[in-house]
Design an enzyme around this catalytic site. Sequence first.
Site, PDB file in Angstrom:
ATOM      1  N   HIS A   9       0.829  -1.205   0.000  1.00 37.62           N
ATOM      2  CA  HIS A   9       0.000   0.000   0.000  1.00 37.62           C
ATOM      3  C   HIS A   9       0.860   1.250   0.000  1.00 37.62           C
ATOM      4  O   HIS A   9       0.411   2.319  -0.383  1.00 37.62           O
ATOM      5  CB  HIS A   9      -0.923   0.012   1.222  1.00 37.62           C
TER       6      HIS A   9
HETATM    7  N1  LIG Z   1     -11.941 -10.476   1.938  1.00 36.80           N
HETATM    8  C1  LIG Z   1     -13.062  -9.767   1.770  1.00 36.80           C
HETATM    9  N2  LIG Z   1     -14.169 -10.356   1.287  1.00 36.80           N
HETATM   10  C2  LIG Z   1     -15.303  -9.633   1.105  1.00 36.80           C
HETATM   11  N3  LIG Z   1     -15.407  -8.318   1.374  1.00 36.80           N
HETATM   12  C3  LIG Z   1     -14.325  -7.697   1.862  1.00 36.80           C
HETATM   13  C4  LIG Z   1     -13.101  -8.368   2.077  1.00 36.80           C
HETATM   14  N4  LIG Z   1     -12.204  -7.477   2.540  1.00 36.80           N
HETATM   15  C5  LIG Z   1     -12.839  -6.295   2.613  1.00 36.80           C
HETATM   16  N5  LIG Z   1     -14.119  -6.421   2.195  1.00 36.80           N
HETATM   17  C6  LIG Z   1     -15.132  -5.388   2.079  1.00 36.80           C
HETATM   18  O1  LIG Z   1     -14.485  -4.214   1.604  1.00 36.80           O
HETATM   19  C7  LIG Z   1     -14.889  -3.110   2.389  1.00 36.80           C
HETATM   20  C8  LIG Z   1     -13.768  -2.087   2.458  1.00 36.80           C
HETATM   21  O2  LIG Z   1     -13.502  -1.595   1.173  1.00 36.80           O
HETATM   22  P1  LIG Z   1     -12.449  -0.431   0.933  1.00 36.80           P
HETATM   23  O3  LIG Z   1     -12.690   0.085  -0.428  1.00 36.80           O
HETATM   24  O4  LIG Z   1     -12.513   0.529   2.052  1.00 36.80           O
HETATM   25  O5  LIG Z   1     -11.077  -1.175   0.918  1.00 36.80           O
HETATM   26  P2  LIG Z   1      -9.960  -1.221   2.056  1.00 36.80           P
HETATM   27  O6  LIG Z   1     -10.300  -2.329   2.969  1.00 36.80           O
HETATM   28  O7  LIG Z   1      -9.757   0.111   2.646  1.00 36.80           O
HETATM   29  O8  LIG Z   1      -8.745  -1.624   1.175  1.00 36.80           O
HETATM   30  P3  LIG Z   1      -7.248  -1.262   1.444  1.00 36.80           P
HETATM   31  O9  LIG Z   1      -6.884  -2.099   2.621  1.00 36.80           O
HETATM   32  O10 LIG Z   1      -6.540  -1.680   0.201  1.00 36.80           O
HETATM   33  O11 LIG Z   1      -7.159   0.197   1.678  1.00 36.80           O
HETATM   34  C9  LIG Z   1     -15.225  -3.708   3.738  1.00 36.80           C
HETATM   35  O12 LIG Z   1     -16.181  -2.916   4.400  1.00 36.80           O
HETATM   36  C10 LIG Z   1     -15.768  -5.082   3.396  1.00 36.80           C
HETATM   37  O13 LIG Z   1     -17.168  -5.067   3.191  1.00 36.80           O
END
Ligand SMILES: Nc1ncnc2c1ncn2[C@@H]1O[C@H](COP(=O)(O)OP(=O)(O)OP(=O)(O)O)[C@@H](O)[C@H]1O
Lengths: 235, 209
Positions: A9
Site C-alpha cells: 500500500h
Molecule cells: N476479503 C473480503 N471479502 C469480502 N469483502 C471484503 C473483504 N475485505 C474487505 N471487504 C469489504 O471491503 C470493504 C472495504 O472496502 P475499501 O474500499 O474501504 O477497501 P480497504 O479495505 O480500505 O482496502 P485497502 O486495505 O486496500 O485500503 C469492507 O467494508 C468489506 O465489506
Amino acid sequence: MIGLVVVSHSGTLADGVAELAGQMAPDVRIVPSGGDGSGGLGTDYLAVAEAISQADTGDGVVVLFDLGSAKMVAEMAAEESAGEVLVVDAPLVEGAVAAAVAAQGDAGLPQVAAAASGAASVGAESVGSSAEPETARTPEAADGSTVDSVSAEVLLTNEVGLHARPAALVARSLTGLDARVVVRFGDQEADATSVLALMGLGAPGGGRVEVTATGPDAPEALRRVTALAARDFDE
Amino acid sequence: MGCTAERVAEALRAVARVVAEHREELVRLDREIGDGDHGENLNRGFTALVSKLDGDVPGTPGAVLKSAATTLISVVGGAAGPLYGTAFLRAATSVGDAAELDAGAVAGALRAALEGVVARGKAAVGDKTMVDALTPAVAAASSVAATGGDVAGVLAAAAEAAEQGAESTVPLVARKGRASYLGERSAGHLDPGARSTALLLRTLAGSAR
Ligand SMILES: Nc1ncnc2c1ncn2[C@@H]1O[C@H](COP(=O)(O)OP(=O)(O)OP(=O)(O)O)[C@@H](O)[C@H]1O
Ligand SMILES: [Mg+2]
C-alpha cells in the site's frame, strides 16, 4: 531467472523491500509496486500488472504483498498475466529476501515461492534459544558410525561475520549441490542454504563456527564454504 | 419486460449519483473500522464509469457490465476494487451476449456476482463484509425469480434483503479485511462494504421500476 514483484500500500515500503532484497540478489528483477498511483496509500491494479510484466524474464514471477486487499489485486493481475505468476502469502520482508536469494541461485518458480513462504518458520527457528539436542549434527548410522559427513571449524576473519551479504554468498554457493550443510555457532545451528537462518545465528566477525556437510556432494559443499570464509567473503 | 444495455447503463449512472450522495457516509463508516477511503474509492470508480458510458454505451447488457468491471478494477483500488470488479465481471459472464435480461438472468447475474466476491475475498456470511449483504440478496432474488417475479420484483427483493443483511453486520466482529485487525473493537459498527452493496442494489431496484 524468476522475477519478484513487491506489492505494498505504501510506495516507500515497496521500494525499501525491493532495495533490501536486491542487495542479496544482484541479477534478479525485483520490481516494487506501491501506492495508489496518485501519491497516496493504496494499490493500483494497472501498476501491479505492469510490474509483473517487467519482472518476468519468461521463467515466471513470484508476487509478495502486504495487506489482504493487496493480495486480491495481485491475484487479479496474476490471473490476467500471460506468464506464470504465483502470489505468495509470506512475511513481506523476510519472504522477499528469501525469495530473492533463491531466485539468484537459479531456483525454479515453486522453489522460489516455497523459499518465500518458508521464511517465517525459518526465521523463528533460527532465533529460537537453542537447537533441540535430538537434532544430531551428523546423522548416525545404526552402528554409530557417521554417514558420509564432513565438517570443519571456520574462523570468521571478515569484519561483519555471517551478516547479510556473507550469508547470502554462503547460501548461494551451495545451490546445485546435493548436500545438507549445517552451520553451528554456540548452541545454535542453521541450515546453510537459508540466508535468514544463517543471519539468525548472529555469528560476528572473529567468531568461530562449525560447518558440517552431509550427502553425496558434502566435500565440495564444505570446500566452497571454507573457501568463501578464507577469502573473507570477498569483502 | 426485459432489461436492455441502455437501461443497464442508466441504472449504473443512477448508482454513481447515489454513491456520490453517500460518499461522506461511506467514508465515515470506513473511518470507524477501516482506513476511511471506501466512499472515496467507490466515488472515484463510478465517476470514471459514467465518463466512459458518456463516451459510448456497449451494445449488450453483458458488455456494459464487463466495461463497468474493467473500470472498477483499475480505478477503485482498495478491497472494493477487486471485489466489485470481480462481481461485475462474473455477472457479465453469466448474462452472456443476451440483448435483454429477464428476471431469471438478473437473479443469475447476482448469484454469479456473489460467487465472484467469495472466490476473490474468501469471506463467509458472518465475517462482517459485503458478503453479509449480498448473500441474502441473492437468495431473495432467486426465490422471486423462481416464482415468476419480474426484474423489478427480483431487484426489490434483493435490495430489501441486502439492507437487512447490512444491518446484521453491526454486532459482528470482523474476520476479513482491514476491520479484522480491530478484533472485538469492530463490533458495534456497520460494515461500509455491506452498506455500499445495499445502496447499490436499492438503486438498481429503483431504476428497474
Ligand atoms: N476479503 C473480503 N471479502 C469480502 N469483502 C471484503 C473483504 N475485505 C474487505 N471487504 C469489504 O471491503 C470493504 C472495504 O472496502 P475499501 O474500499 O474501504 O477497501 P480497504 O479495505 O480500505 O482496502 P485497502 O486495505 O486496500 O485500503 C469492507 O467494508 C468489506 O465489506
Ligand atoms: Mg477502506
